[in-house]
Design a protein around this motif. Structure first.
Motif, PDB file in Angstrom:
ATOM      1  N   LYS A 283      -9.297 -82.716  13.266  1.00 49.25           N
ATOM      2  CA  LYS A 283     -10.446 -83.401  13.621  1.00 49.25           C
ATOM      3  C   LYS A 283     -11.191 -82.394  14.555  1.00 49.25           C
ATOM      4  O   LYS A 283     -12.528 -82.671  14.814  1.00 49.25           O
ATOM      5  N   ASN A 285     -11.570 -79.111  14.152  1.00 47.53           N
ATOM      6  CA  ASN A 285     -11.910 -78.228  13.298  1.00 47.53           C
ATOM      7  C   ASN A 285     -11.123 -76.816  13.696  1.00 47.53           C
ATOM      8  O   ASN A 285     -11.694 -75.682  13.626  1.00 47.53           O
ATOM      9  N   ASP A 288      -7.425 -75.500   9.000  1.00 44.45           N
ATOM     10  CA  ASP A 288      -8.243 -75.891   7.777  1.00 44.45           C
ATOM     11  C   ASP A 288      -7.533 -75.076   6.685  1.00 44.45           C
ATOM     12  O   ASP A 288      -6.510 -74.072   6.879  1.00 44.45           O
ATOM     13  N   SER A 305     -13.456 -80.875  -3.988  1.00 47.82           N
ATOM     14  CA  SER A 305     -13.798 -82.521  -3.614  1.00 47.82           C
ATOM     15  C   SER A 305     -12.440 -83.094  -3.160  1.00 47.82           C
ATOM     16  O   SER A 305     -12.526 -84.006  -2.223  1.00 47.82           O
ATOM     17  N   ALA A 308     -11.453 -82.087   0.348  1.00 51.52           N
ATOM     18  CA  ALA A 308     -12.408 -82.657   1.233  1.00 51.52           C
ATOM     19  C   ALA A 308     -12.129 -83.970   1.370  1.00 51.52           C
ATOM     20  O   ALA A 308     -12.054 -84.315   2.700  1.00 51.52           O
ATOM     21  N   SER A 309     -11.585 -84.889   0.403  1.00 53.94           N
ATOM     22  CA  SER A 309     -11.252 -86.282   0.617  1.00 53.94           C
ATOM     23  C   SER A 309     -10.040 -86.092   1.399  1.00 53.94           C
ATOM     24  O   SER A 309      -9.769 -87.272   2.184  1.00 53.94           O
ATOM     25  N   LYS A 311      -8.915 -84.047   3.682  1.00 55.69           N
ATOM     26  CA  LYS A 311      -9.375 -83.883   5.004  1.00 55.69           C
ATOM     27  C   LYS A 311     -10.042 -85.050   5.749  1.00 55.69           C
ATOM     28  O   LYS A 311      -9.774 -85.424   6.887  1.00 55.69           O
ATOM     29  N   LYS A 312     -10.692 -85.778   5.104  1.00 55.02           N
ATOM     30  CA  LYS A 312     -11.488 -87.081   5.716  1.00 55.02           C
ATOM     31  C   LYS A 312     -10.444 -88.092   5.920  1.00 55.02           C
ATOM     32  O   LYS A 312     -10.384 -88.677   6.889  1.00 55.02           O
ATOM     33  N   ASP A 313      -9.452 -88.176   5.157  1.00 55.78           N
ATOM     34  CA  ASP A 313      -8.592 -89.247   5.119  1.00 55.78           C
ATOM     35  C   ASP A 313      -7.349 -88.866   6.348  1.00 55.78           C
ATOM     36  O   ASP A 313      -7.024 -89.885   6.905  1.00 55.78           O
ATOM     37  N   VAL A 315      -8.198 -86.916   9.002  1.00 61.80           N
ATOM     38  CA  VAL A 315      -8.854 -87.235  10.374  1.00 61.80           C
ATOM     39  C   VAL A 315      -9.120 -88.690  10.629  1.00 61.80           C
ATOM     40  O   VAL A 315      -9.140 -89.127  12.165  1.00 61.80           O
ATOM     41  N   SER A 316      -9.464 -89.528   9.520  1.00 57.49           N
ATOM     42  CA  SER A 316      -9.627 -91.072   9.772  1.00 57.49           C
ATOM     43  C   SER A 316      -8.158 -91.775  10.229  1.00 57.49           C
ATOM     44  O   SER A 316      -8.411 -92.873  10.579  1.00 57.49           O
TER      45      SER A 316
END
Length: 332
Positions: A283, A285, A288, A305, A308-309, A311-313, A315-316
């Motif tokens: 979150k 940065n 990574d 891709s 990236a998904s 990482k998003k999941d 962080v959320s």
């Protein structure tokens, strides 16, 4: 009258700013691996010390201890000369920071990768399990044998944290994946034994592993060379090590330790430095996976891709990565 007051206020602000700047004397003490270890220490040097000089025009005083005894000696010497904040690189510096910070209560100390509970110490720790989850998932996606490996340095909870995150990511991407693991040793020397790293990697390759992640400092250099020799993949750690063996290094799990050091020095300059614990992860940065010109040919658009998904999941909070150090177990 109003103009005079404004000029006086501006002058006061300038003097105050100059005073803060003048009081800041940034310094760093590396661990015994030295600032050119191609890993953790070097990340602090290149992304911290050099960046301060090139971007801020500020020189950071450096000290490289040659042995364990010099850690405390060097830290005390810097404190005696009024350097502040002094960034201590790595968990091995914890006992020295604990002792010396007590002797110099007006000096600010920042330690990376360990918590020291003192009123004049800032402790910066990272969510290595989150970054390791990412590279574990990538390793599982790339593996053709269904077996991947991990080589750790010193067998301590921090390194188990890397391994556990890696294993979780691999199992998330492929529940049937096999993850082999070895630790190099039980003393700090385990971080500077490339020969042993090579031996452990070769053993894992002989058992079917085709990707090996090393969280082992200088020992990892032996892992990477063994991977190149065997035509397998390796994953670097801390610094972006993709450039060491292009075509062999699948990626690196990077920790922004240089940025963390730079932030601490800049906080002192601005007068905003505070003691306590900073916990930095995806979150922020601060961890990574590395993607650059050296591994670009190994990573498809589909893989990018996917990463990236993930990482998003993470962080959320949709994906929860267990921290080994929270209970000394690896759950997934």
């Amino acid at each position: 009258m109003k103009k005079s007051i404004l000029k006086l206020s501006a002058l006061t602000l300038a003097i105050t700013s100059f005073h803060v700047f003048a009081q800041a004397k940034p310094a760093v003490i590396y661990d015994t691996a030295g600032k050119f270890d191609k890993s953790f220490n070097e990340a602090v040097y290149r992304d911290g010390v050099l960046a301060m000089k090139e971007k801020e025009g500020i020189k950071v005083r450096e000290y490289e201890p040659q042995n364990e005894a010099q850690r405390e000696q060097g830290l005390r010497r810097l404190a005696q000369r009024g350097y502040s904040p002094i960034v201590a690189v790595g968990f091995n510096m914890s006992s020295a920071v604990e002792k010396v910070s007590g002797e110099f209560p007006k000096i600010h100390f920042t330690i990376l990768d360990m918590v020291v509970d003192k009123p004049n110490v800032q402790s910066v720790v990272f969510k290595e399990h989150e970054g390791s989850f990412l590279v574990g998932a990538l390793a599982a996606k790339v593996s053709k044998t269904g077996t991947i490996g991990f080589v750790g340095g010193m067998d301590i909870p921090l390194i188990r944290k890397f391994e556990c995150g890696y294993e979780q990511g691999a199992k998330y991407a492929n529940p049937d994946i096999t993850v082999l693991q070895n630790m190099t040793g039980s003393t700090p020397a385990a971080f500077s034994d490339p020969a042993k790293g090579s031996e452990l990697a070769k053993s894992q390759f002989s058992k079917g592993a085709d990707v090996v992640y090393a969280a082992a400092g200088g020992t990892g250099l032996g892992v990477y060379q063994a991977a190149k020799d065997a035509g397998k993949y390796a994953i670097g750690v801390d610094s972006n090590q993709n450039h060491l063996h292009p075509g062999t290094m699948l990626t690196s799990m990077v920790k922004m330790v240089g940025s963390a050091a730079r932030d601490s020095w800049n906080e002192e300059i601005k007068g905003t430095w505070k003691p306590g614990i900073k916990v930095l992860g995806l979150k922020e940065n601060a961890v990574d996976w590395a993607y650059d010109k050296y591994n670009k040919s190994l990573i498809s658009d589909e893989m990018k891709s996917y990463m990236a998904s993930l990482k998003k999941d993470i962080v959320s909070g949709k994906i929860k990565v267990h921290d080994y150090m929270s209970d000394n177990t690896c759950k997934y």
